[in-house]
Scaffold this motif. Structure first.
Motif, short mmCIF file in Angstrom:
data_model
loop_
_atom_site.label_atom_id
_atom_site.label_comp_id
_atom_site.label_asym_id
_atom_site.label_seq_id
_atom_site.Cartn_x
_atom_site.Cartn_y
_atom_site.Cartn_z
N ASN A 678 0.81 -1.21 0.00
CA ASN A 678 0.00 0.00 0.00
C ASN A 678 0.85 1.27 0.00
O ASN A 678 0.62 2.21 0.77
CB ASN A 678 -0.95 0.01 1.21
CG ASN A 678 -1.86 -1.20 1.22
OD1 ASN A 678 -2.76 -1.32 0.39
ND2 ASN A 678 -1.60 -2.11 2.15
N ARG A 706 -1.45 1.46 4.53
CA ARG A 706 -2.74 0.78 4.49
C ARG A 706 -3.78 1.56 5.27
O ARG A 706 -3.55 1.99 6.41
CB ARG A 706 -2.61 -0.63 5.09
CG ARG A 706 -3.91 -1.41 5.15
CD ARG A 706 -4.40 -1.79 3.78
NE ARG A 706 -5.65 -2.52 3.82
CZ ARG A 706 -6.35 -2.88 2.74
NH1 ARG A 706 -5.90 -2.58 1.54
NH2 ARG A 706 -7.48 -3.55 2.87
N SER A 708 -8.04 3.69 4.92
CA SER A 708 -9.00 4.41 4.10
C SER A 708 -8.97 5.91 4.34
O SER A 708 -9.66 6.66 3.65
CB SER A 708 -10.43 3.89 4.38
OG SER A 708 -10.74 4.06 5.76
N LYS A 712 -3.65 7.59 3.16
CA LYS A 712 -3.60 6.13 3.18
C LYS A 712 -3.98 5.59 1.81
O LYS A 712 -4.63 6.27 1.01
CB LYS A 712 -4.55 5.56 4.24
CG LYS A 712 -4.31 6.09 5.66
CD LYS A 712 -3.02 5.59 6.24
CE LYS A 712 -2.87 6.03 7.70
NZ LYS A 712 -1.64 5.53 8.30
N GLN A 714 -5.37 1.89 -0.39
CA GLN A 714 -6.00 0.59 -0.27
C GLN A 714 -5.75 -0.19 -1.56
O GLN A 714 -6.46 -0.01 -2.54
CB GLN A 714 -7.52 0.75 -0.06
CG GLN A 714 -7.90 1.71 1.06
CD GLN A 714 -9.36 2.06 0.99
OE1 GLN A 714 -10.22 1.21 1.24
NE2 GLN A 714 -9.67 3.29 0.65
N GLU A 732 -7.16 2.95 -6.60
CA GLU A 732 -7.10 1.95 -5.53
C GLU A 732 -8.24 0.94 -5.72
O GLU A 732 -9.40 1.32 -5.91
CB GLU A 732 -7.21 2.63 -4.17
CG GLU A 732 -6.18 3.73 -3.95
CD GLU A 732 -6.48 4.55 -2.71
OE1 GLU A 732 -6.59 3.96 -1.62
OE2 GLU A 732 -6.64 5.78 -2.84
N GLY A 734 -9.37 -0.95 -3.46
CA GLY A 734 -10.19 -1.05 -2.26
C GLY A 734 -10.10 -2.44 -1.68
O GLY A 734 -9.11 -3.15 -1.85
N ASN A 739 -14.30 -0.78 2.46
CA ASN A 739 -13.38 0.09 1.74
C ASN A 739 -13.68 0.03 0.24
O ASN A 739 -13.56 -1.02 -0.39
CB ASN A 739 -11.93 -0.34 1.99
CG ASN A 739 -11.52 -0.12 3.43
OD1 ASN A 739 -12.05 0.79 4.07
ND2 ASN A 739 -10.60 -0.92 3.92
N SER A 741 -13.42 1.18 -3.85
CA SER A 741 -12.42 1.59 -4.84
C SER A 741 -12.51 3.10 -5.03
O SER A 741 -13.61 3.67 -5.06
CB SER A 741 -12.66 0.86 -6.16
OG SER A 741 -11.62 1.11 -7.06
#
Length: 799
Positions: A678, A706, A708, A712, A714, A732, A734, A739, A741
């Motif tokens: 991540n 890592r 959300s 950060k 994902q 991302e 997700g 979480n 995308s």
């Protein structure tokens, strides 16, 4: 007949102090490599001006003016030139010997001249010397020389052989062996030095090479390295030669200016004299004109006054005659009443007529007595003109560059002061030299202006940069860079508020259209000019759009030969590069539709892949591929030959855990997403090239972690860089725990700007590829929702 110039005479001139012009006494070596007697330097150093930059005294040798160097405290700290000191001693011995020979010659004029013989200084046998020790400064006979060469303390001394000769014989004394046949080691005097230590930058012997500290150093035989150092010396010498040539040209330019200045002076003197003479002639003519005008005015006024006087005289006579007649008739002595009564009507009529004619007569002067000379407002000296020499700007400096914040789309005001040779502000009486400003981003000029106001010695420039990121600001006066130009500046983006990413266009699968019906699982997306290419790993094809996503152009497919297409890009030749993950190679499709070629094969060796993911091309045409299973990024030449690689498995700044997306900015920096750690890793060319990494890439930055929250990531997959606006876009995938995308936006320094997870009709399922369009919007591939989405970034003005 002129005296013959000998080597001894030349040596004597070379060994004279440039201050006292006598032979050296304890000569000291200055940092500028001049030699000066210690006493002369002590006397001169107190009176020397200091270097403005370092505050150190300047070299007292005329025309040098170099500072004495950092760390200088007193004269005695400077190294002594032992070679010069020993040669001076040798010359003084020679001078003493010559003086003795001349005295002997004067005392015995009839005796034939004898060749001067040097006697041995080491023994009492009074035998002729055959050699001289340059360290001890002693003459030696053959026997003493042999002993000297094997003595424990003297065997490393340099012994010079004396050839026959002397002043009286017409041949100078010559010393053979002025260059060492061999150099002895200072630590081990019995061993010759023949090895060079690169780390210590010194020659050593074989015994030193196996002992600390040289044991672990980089060293090699001197004979093997001498060619390399010859080349380095030649390179440095060429640089100094170039400087010398520029100085020589500058000298010639100044000499030409001096000659031209004399010519200009003579021309100006001639112009002044001619102008003066012309004005004098004009003044003489003007003088005559003015005098004549004064005479004409005077004559006119006199004529008017005379005419008025004549008329006034006539009127006065008429009045006086009538009054006199009336008084005479009225007089008591002459008055006869009846006579007066007879004449009274006539008298009344005459007087009434005169009263009527002249009672309202304008008695004011018809003309004044005024004749005035009014000088011109222009003084005589100003009428001739003024003489000035346009000053030459010696230094031009930026006054507010450090405090100026450059923001894309906003006007920045810069000022530059122009000084003459003594530091005064220049105020040009005529047109000031032209100042030009040029901003470049990489090799591209993004702004250029030659407009500048010049007020009281200061140029004032207004610029509005429209491209953000790091730039070079070039400022030139009369085509020459000012001090410290080019400057490195950073143009920042305007403030972007959270939630300002907005959808512009959405393209979804449509069965009725040939292209869009193949939009099943879009993955990679790239752009080149007005073309937009999208790879679809389910349809095993590449969709080409032109202009925007509404205009489908063509379909590139290879049947079953395409397998699990992923990343996609165009190279410098216009070829399409498609990563085939399960085929473990990159397919190159040229615009000429020739047979495709492949980069790489399956494996973990150089140039081999295990599940490659994405591809990117830098400004030089190098091709970079993320090798996901092998945990590295490999790069290839523009001809697709293996060149090198960076990275390995791990959690450090230069280590990956499933490298996936890759993008390259305008400075050829690599931005690589590490999907399972991540993070985004940034690599830059800043280390020494190696066989494995010939381009010298090193990790300089990493951001993300890592989660959300902002900053950060994902499971980051795709990545794209807008180098002009200075944004990094990361898609991302997700994951679980709600979480979703999303698309995250960062600055080039890794600061979070905005995130977008979709809204309203635009929702994301599984984002993969991303690219930046020419209008600075971005296109993301939503594999889960079978759609392409064009997004824009709304910016707010900076405070």
């Amino acid at each position: 007949m002129a005296a013959k110039f000998t080597l001894i005479d030349g040596l004597r001139d070379a060994l004279k102090c440039p201050i006292c012009h006598q032979l050296f006494e304890n000569p000291k070596i200055l940092p500028c490599l001049h030699d000066i007697c210690a006493d002369c330097l002590e006397k001169k150093i107190r009176l020397q001006p200091q270097d403005p930059a370092s505050g150190l005294p300047l070299c007292p040798v005329p025309l040098c003016n170099e500072p004495l160097g950092q760390g200088f405290t007193n004269v005695q700290d400077l190294p002594t030139n032992l070679t010069a000191q020993n040669l001076v001693k040798l010359l003084r011995k020679e001078d003493a010997a010559r003086a003795g020979a001349r005295r002997e010659d004067h005392s015995s004029q009839d005796e034939p001249a004898e060749v001067k013989e040097y006697k041995c200084d080491e023994c009492d046998r009074n035998v002729p010397a055959v050699s001289l020790c340059s360290i001890c400064n002693n003459y030696m006979c053959k026997f003493c020389e042999e002993q000297h060469r094997v003595g424990k303390k003297t065997k490393t001394h340099d012994v010079l052989s004396i050839l026959p000769g002397g002043e009286e014989s017409g041949a100078p004394v010559v010393f053979r062996g002025l260059s060492h046949n061999s150099w002895k080691c200072n630590e081990h005097p019995e061993i010759d030095v023949d090895i060079y230590c690169r780390d210590c930058r010194m020659v050593i012997c074989v015994k030193c090479a196996v002992c600390p500290p040289h044991k672990e150093h980089d060293y090699n035989e001197a004979n093997k390295l001498v060619g390399e150092y010859y080349a380095q010396a030649d390179d440095v010498a060429r640089g100094v030669a170039n400087i010398y040539e520029r100085i020589r040209q500058a000298t010639e330019t100044v000499k030409a200016l001096v000659v031209s200045l004399d010519d200009n002076r003579q021309k100006v003197r001639g112009d002044i004299t001619e102008r003066y003479d012309t004005i004098i002639r004009d003044l003489e003519r003007k003088k005559e004109t003015l005098l004549q005008t004064a005479e004409d005015i005077h004559a006119h006024k006199i004529a008017v006054h005379n005419k008025q006087l004549k008329e006034l005289t006539t009127i006065a006579k008429r009045l006086d005659d009538s009054l006199s007649y009336t008084r005479r008739v009225r007089s008591e002595d002459n008055c006869i009443p009846i006579e007066f009564m007879v004449l009274c009507e006539t008298i009344f009529k005459r007087l009434n007529q005169l009263h009527g004619d002249y009672a309202e007569y304008d008695r004011r002067p018809w003309e004044s007595d005024v004749i005035i000379f009014k000088p011109s407002a222009l003084e005589t000296a100003d009428a001739i003109g003024v003489v000035y020499g346009d000053p030459c700007p010696k230094a031009c400096t930026a006054t507010n560059l450090a405090s100026t914040h450059f923001i894309r789309g906003r006007e920045a005001r810069l000022s530059f002061e122009c000084h003459d040779v003594v530091g005064n502000l220049l105020r040009f009486p005529a047109n000031p030299p032209n100042l030009s400003v040029r901003i470049t981003h990489g090799d591209v000029c993004v702004l250029e202006t030659g407009m500048a106001d010049f007020v009281d010695g200061c140029y004032r420039v207004r610029i509005t940069p429209n491209v953000q990121g790091e730039h070079h600001l070039e400022v030139k006066v009369s085509g020459v860079d000012i001090q410290r130009s080019p400057f490195l500046i950073t143009v920042s983006p305007p403030v972007v508020q959270p939630g300002t990413v907005v959808p512009v266009r959405v393209v979804q699968r449509e069965g009725g259209q040939q292209g869009r019906r193949r939009l099943l699982s879009p993955f990679g997306v790239t752009t080149s000019g007005d073309l937009i290419a999208v790879s679809d790993h389910t349809s095993r094809c590449v969709l080409i759009f032109q202009g925007n996503l509404d205009h489908f152009k063509e379909l590139v497919e290879r049947g079953d030969q395409f397998s699990s297409v992923r990343g996609i890009t165009f190279d410098s030749k216009g070829s399409l590069l498609v990563v085939e993950k399960e085929n473990h190679h990159v397919t190159v499709i040229s615009p000429q539709n020739s047979e495709p070629r492949h980069i790489g094969s399956r494996g973990n060796g150089d140039g081999q892949f295990e599940m490659p993911s994405c591809v990117a091309v830098d400004s030089k045409g190098y091709v970079f591929v993320t090798d996901s299973i092998n945990q590295r990024v490999q790069y290839f030449t523009p001809d697709y030959a293996y060149a090198g690689q960076v990275g390995r498995w791990g959690q450090a700044k230069d280590e990956f855990h499933d490298p996936y997306g890759i993008a390259i900015d305008g400075r050829d920096r690599l931005f690589v997403t590490s999907r399972k750690s991540n993070k985004v890793h940034v690599f830059e060319r800043e280390v020494q090239p190696t066989v494995q990494n010939p381009l010298g890439y090193a990790a300089v930055q990493v951001f993300g972690d890592r989660g959300s929250a902002e900053q950060k990531l994902q499971a980051p997959v795709g990545i794209a860089v807008d180098p002009l606006y200075g944004y990094v876009y990361v898609t991302e995938e997700g994951g679980g725990n709600g979480n979703r995308s999303r698309l995250s936006v960062f600055t080039l320094e890794g600061e979070h700007v905005a995130s977008y997870v979709g809204a309203g009709q635009v929702q994301f399922s599984r984002l993969t590829g991303v690219c930046v369009l020419g209008n600075h919007n971005v296109v993301v591939a939503d594999c889960g929702n079978q759609q392409l989405v064009e997004l824009g970034l709304l910016e707010q003005p900076n405070a």
